[in-house]
Design a protein around this motif. Structure first.
Motif, PDB file in Angstrom:
ATOM      1  N   THR A  84       0.828  -1.419  -0.012  1.00 19.80           N
ATOM      2  CA  THR A  84       0.183  -0.070   0.028  1.00 19.80           C
ATOM      3  C   THR A  84       0.836   1.391  -0.084  1.00 19.80           C
ATOM      4  OG1 THR A  84      -1.973  -0.983   1.094  1.00 19.80           O
ATOM      5  CG2 THR A  84      -1.640   1.364   1.357  1.00 19.80           C
ATOM      6  N   PHE A  85       2.182   1.395   0.796  1.00 17.00           N
ATOM      7  CA  PHE A  85       2.916   2.463   0.941  1.00 17.00           C
ATOM      8  C   PHE A  85       3.990   2.123  -0.058  1.00 17.00           C
ATOM      9  CE2 PHE A  85       0.579   2.417   4.855  1.00 17.00           C
ATOM     10  CZ  PHE A  85      -0.111   3.620   4.772  1.00 17.00           C
ATOM     11  N   GLY A  86       3.804   1.490  -1.053  1.00 21.82           N
ATOM     12  CA  GLY A  86       4.976   1.514  -2.319  1.00 21.82           C
ATOM     13  C   GLY A  86       6.089   0.897  -2.009  1.00 21.82           C
ATOM     14  N   CYS A  87       6.296  -0.190  -1.043  1.00 18.85           N
ATOM     15  CA  CYS A  87       7.533  -1.016  -0.649  1.00 18.85           C
ATOM     16  C   CYS A  87       7.252  -2.241  -1.373  1.00 18.85           C
ATOM     17  CB  CYS A  87       7.493  -1.312   0.816  1.00 18.85           C
ATOM     18  SG  CYS A  87       7.331   0.245   1.687  1.00 18.85           S
ATOM     19  N   THR A  88       8.465  -3.098  -1.398  1.00 15.21           N
ATOM     20  CA  THR A  88       8.588  -4.323  -1.918  1.00 15.21           C
ATOM     21  C   THR A  88       8.963  -5.386  -0.870  1.00 15.21           C
ATOM     22  OG1 THR A  88      10.911  -4.135  -2.356  1.00 15.21           O
ATOM     23  CG2 THR A  88       9.293  -3.593  -4.395  1.00 15.21           C
ATOM     24  N   VAL A  89       8.229  -6.460  -0.968  1.00 14.91           N
ATOM     25  CA  VAL A  89       8.508  -7.514   0.032  1.00 14.91           C
ATOM     26  C   VAL A  89       9.100  -8.731  -0.583  1.00 14.91           C
ATOM     27  CG1 VAL A  89       7.320  -8.919   1.855  1.00 14.91           C
ATOM     28  CG2 VAL A  89       6.398  -6.749   1.276  1.00 14.91           C
ATOM     29  N   SER A  90      10.030  -9.478   0.474  1.00 15.83           N
ATOM     30  CA  SER A  90      10.867 -10.808  -0.277  1.00 15.83           C
ATOM     31  C   SER A  90      10.745 -11.463   0.936  1.00 15.83           C
ATOM     32  CB  SER A  90      11.970 -10.435  -0.886  1.00 15.83           C
ATOM     33  OG  SER A  90      12.876  -9.789   0.005  1.00 15.83           O
ATOM     34  N   TYR A  91      10.916 -12.856   0.737  1.00 15.45           N
ATOM     35  CA  TYR A  91      11.204 -13.722   1.900  1.00 15.45           C
ATOM     36  C   TYR A  91      12.372 -14.552   1.907  1.00 15.45           C
ATOM     37  CZ  TYR A  91       6.061 -12.478   2.536  1.00 15.45           C
ATOM     38  OH  TYR A  91       5.056 -11.729   2.564  1.00 15.45           O
ATOM     39  N   ASN A  92      12.952 -15.126   2.867  1.00 11.44           N
ATOM     40  CA  ASN A  92      14.115 -15.961   2.964  1.00 11.44           C
ATOM     41  C   ASN A  92      13.989 -16.563   4.385  1.00 11.44           C
ATOM     42  OD1 ASN A  92      16.578 -17.186   2.722  1.00 11.44           O
ATOM     43  ND2 ASN A  92      17.796 -15.290   3.135  1.00 11.44           N
ATOM     44  N   ASN A  93      13.386 -17.697   4.213  1.00 14.24           N
ATOM     45  CA  ASN A  93      13.373 -18.616   5.166  1.00 14.24           C
ATOM     46  C   ASN A  93      12.303 -18.012   6.319  1.00 14.24           C
ATOM     47  OD1 ASN A  93      14.986 -20.915   4.145  1.00 14.24           O
ATOM     48  ND2 ASN A  93      16.767 -19.839   5.030  1.00 14.24           N
ATOM     49  N   ALA A  94      12.909 -17.775   7.629  1.00 10.70           N
ATOM     50  CA  ALA A  94      12.031 -17.189   8.403  1.00 10.70           C
ATOM     51  C   ALA A  94      11.834 -15.772   8.744  1.00 10.70           C
ATOM     52  CB  ALA A  94      12.162 -17.618   9.763  1.00 10.70           C
ATOM     53  N   THR A  95      12.729 -15.090   7.479  1.00 12.86           N
ATOM     54  CA  THR A  95      13.105 -13.406   7.320  1.00 12.86           C
ATOM     55  C   THR A  95      12.199 -12.956   6.453  1.00 12.86           C
ATOM     56  OG1 THR A  95      15.143 -13.664   8.741  1.00 12.86           O
ATOM     57  CG2 THR A  95      14.576 -11.520   7.390  1.00 12.86           C
ATOM     58  N   VAL A  96      11.366 -11.855   6.690  1.00  9.65           N
ATOM     59  CA  VAL A  96      10.859 -11.310   5.609  1.00  9.65           C
ATOM     60  C   VAL A  96      11.336  -9.856   5.530  1.00  9.65           C
ATOM     61  CG1 VAL A  96       9.011 -10.340   6.923  1.00  9.65           C
ATOM     62  CG2 VAL A  96       8.610 -10.189   4.540  1.00  9.65           C
ATOM     63  N   SER A  97      11.879  -9.435   4.306  1.00 12.23           N
ATOM     64  CA  SER A  97      12.524  -8.199   4.042  1.00 12.23           C
ATOM     65  C   SER A  97      11.591  -7.127   3.338  1.00 12.23           C
ATOM     66  CB  SER A  97      13.839  -8.514   3.317  1.00 12.23           C
ATOM     67  OG  SER A  97      14.613  -9.238   4.014  1.00 12.23           O
ATOM     68  N   ILE A  98      11.644  -5.857   3.813  1.00 13.11           N
ATOM     69  CA  ILE A  98      10.827  -5.070   3.206  1.00 13.11           C
ATOM     70  C   ILE A  98      11.858  -3.866   2.675  1.00 13.11           C
ATOM     71  CG2 ILE A  98       9.338  -2.894   3.414  1.00 13.11           C
ATOM     72  CD1 ILE A  98       7.994  -4.722   5.926  1.00 13.11           C
ATOM     73  N   ASP A  99      11.812  -3.533   1.599  1.00 16.03           N
ATOM     74  CA  ASP A  99      12.716  -2.439   0.639  1.00 16.03           C
ATOM     75  C   ASP A  99      11.848  -1.298   0.435  1.00 16.03           C
ATOM     76  OD1 ASP A  99      15.149  -3.800   0.966  1.00 16.03           O
ATOM     77  OD2 ASP A  99      14.214  -4.973  -0.760  1.00 16.03           O
ATOM     78  N   THR A 100      12.246   0.099   0.941  1.00 18.67           N
ATOM     79  CA  THR A 100      11.157   0.963   0.837  1.00 18.67           C
ATOM     80  C   THR A 100      11.821   2.022  -0.194  1.00 18.67           C
ATOM     81  OG1 THR A 100      12.362   2.386   2.485  1.00 18.67           O
ATOM     82  CG2 THR A 100      10.524   0.984   3.281  1.00 18.67           C
ATOM     83  N   PRO A 101      11.131   2.859  -0.906  1.00 13.35           N
ATOM     84  CA  PRO A 101      11.618   3.621  -1.926  1.00 13.35           C
ATOM     85  C   PRO A 101      12.653   4.879  -1.462  1.00 13.35           C
ATOM     86  CG  PRO A 101       9.194   4.013  -1.553  1.00 13.35           C
ATOM     87  CD  PRO A 101       9.584   2.832  -0.867  1.00 13.35           C
ATOM     88  N   PRO A 102      13.610   5.238  -2.002  1.00 12.14           N
ATOM     89  CA  PRO A 102      14.165   6.376  -1.302  1.00 12.14           C
ATOM     90  C   PRO A 102      13.715   7.598  -1.406  1.00 12.14           C
ATOM     91  CG  PRO A 102      15.077   5.583  -3.611  1.00 12.14           C
ATOM     92  CD  PRO A 102      14.106   4.706  -3.298  1.00 12.14           C
ATOM     93  N   LEU A 103      14.187   8.546  -0.470  1.00 12.24           N
ATOM     94  CA  LEU A 103      13.767  10.027  -0.787  1.00 12.24           C
ATOM     95  C   LEU A 103      14.573  10.674  -1.813  1.00 12.24           C
ATOM     96  CD1 LEU A 103      12.615  12.483   0.301  1.00 12.24           C
ATOM     97  CD2 LEU A 103      14.291  12.636   2.210  1.00 12.24           C
TER      98      LEU A 103
END
Length: 284
Positions: free
Chosen positions: A122-141
């Motif tokens: 909803t807020f323009g971030c991408t989500v990826s998963y690696n085993n038990a860790t989920v990573s969110i990458d947010t757009p830069p300012l």
């Protein structure tokens, strides 16, 4: 907690007891990373029906969203985006349009858990998963089309000073917006101003913080300084309590106490969540 009790009426009226088809899997290894930093939470994320569920306030505030509670729903606001969710409801709203959720928001340990992917995307971030860790990458300012890599904050004490940096896109954006959106009218430079309150006198101003938004080379793209009035117990009705100096424009502005406090709150939150690094500290 306050925001859990707000939903008490909804919980009593509509709490659904989940059966075997709504299996929940929680484990101590479940982690969330935002821009590379692991986010702490007093309630662990968990998977439910194959969806990663996270505490609403924790994830929303760390993505730079404002969280507003009402008796029947919670609203998240960031920039021009507004999302609304209800406890135990499969329908959310994004800018007034209905969105079907894979898993209904629910209550656990006085926290509302929501589907991570819906909030992040909803807020323009991408989500990826690696085993038990989920990573969110947010757009830069971006400031004048330049990508901001760090926010550097410097402040001085009685003796020495501290230089620290925040490296997280959501915090860069949130703090930058506080400065831009809360600039008051232009004013003349104060007659006296200083880095230290101890060098100042009543009616002068001291710099309580310098904030530089840095590019990839470590050069300042935009600078803001916050100055506070030295009153020493004296009543100074015609002197504003806080001023903002735009170091890039070389212009002074009125600034509010609430805006100053909002910047400090965001810096404290960044520190608590592992986004802040001290570069130098010369305070004895």
């Amino acid at each position: 907690m306050k925001y859990a009790s707000v939903f008490l009426g909804v919980i009593l009226a509509g709490m659904i007891v989940m059966g075997p088809a709504s299996a929940v899997h929680a484990g101590p290894g479940n982690k969330i990373q935002i821009d590379g930093a692991v986010i702490a939470s007093d309630v662990n994320p968990e998977t439910k029906n194959g969806r990663f569920m996270v505490p609403l306030r924790m994830i929303s505030e760390n993505l730079g969203a404002e969280v507003n509670w009402s008796p029947s729903e919670v609203t998240l606001i960031k920039n021009q985006i507004k999302a609304t969710l209800k406890l135990n409801s499969s329908v959310a709203l994004k800018n007034g349009e209905s969105v079907k959720l894979d898993v209904n928001p629910y209550l656990k340990s006085n926290r509302i858990l929501v589907p991570l992917r819906f909030i992040a995307e909803t807020f323009g971030c991408t989500v990826s998963y690696n085993n038990a860790t989920v990573s969110i990458d947010t757009p830069p300012l971006l400031i004048d089309q330049v990508e901001i890599k760090a926010l550097q904050h410097e402040y001085h004490m009685t003796m020495g000073g501290v230089v620290q940096q925040v490296k997280a896109n959501t915090y860069h954006e949130a703090i930058y917006n506080i400065f831009v959106e809360n600039k008051g009218i232009k004013v003349d430079a104060p007659a006296k101003f200083s880095w230290s309150v101890h060098d100042a006198e009543a009616g002068s101003y001291y710099k309580i913080g310098q904030f530089d938004f840095l590019d990839g080379n470590g050069d300042s793209v935009q600078r803001f300084d916050i100055y506070s009035l030295v009153n020493m117990g004296k009543h100074l009705p015609e002197s504003p309590e806080v001023l903002l100096y735009d170091g890039t424009e070389e212009q002074w502005y009125l600034f509010s106490v609430d805006a100053r406090d909002a910047v400090n709150q965001m810096m404290n939150r960044a520190a608590q969540n592992g986004f802040l690094t001290v570069i130098s500290n010369t305070v004895p």
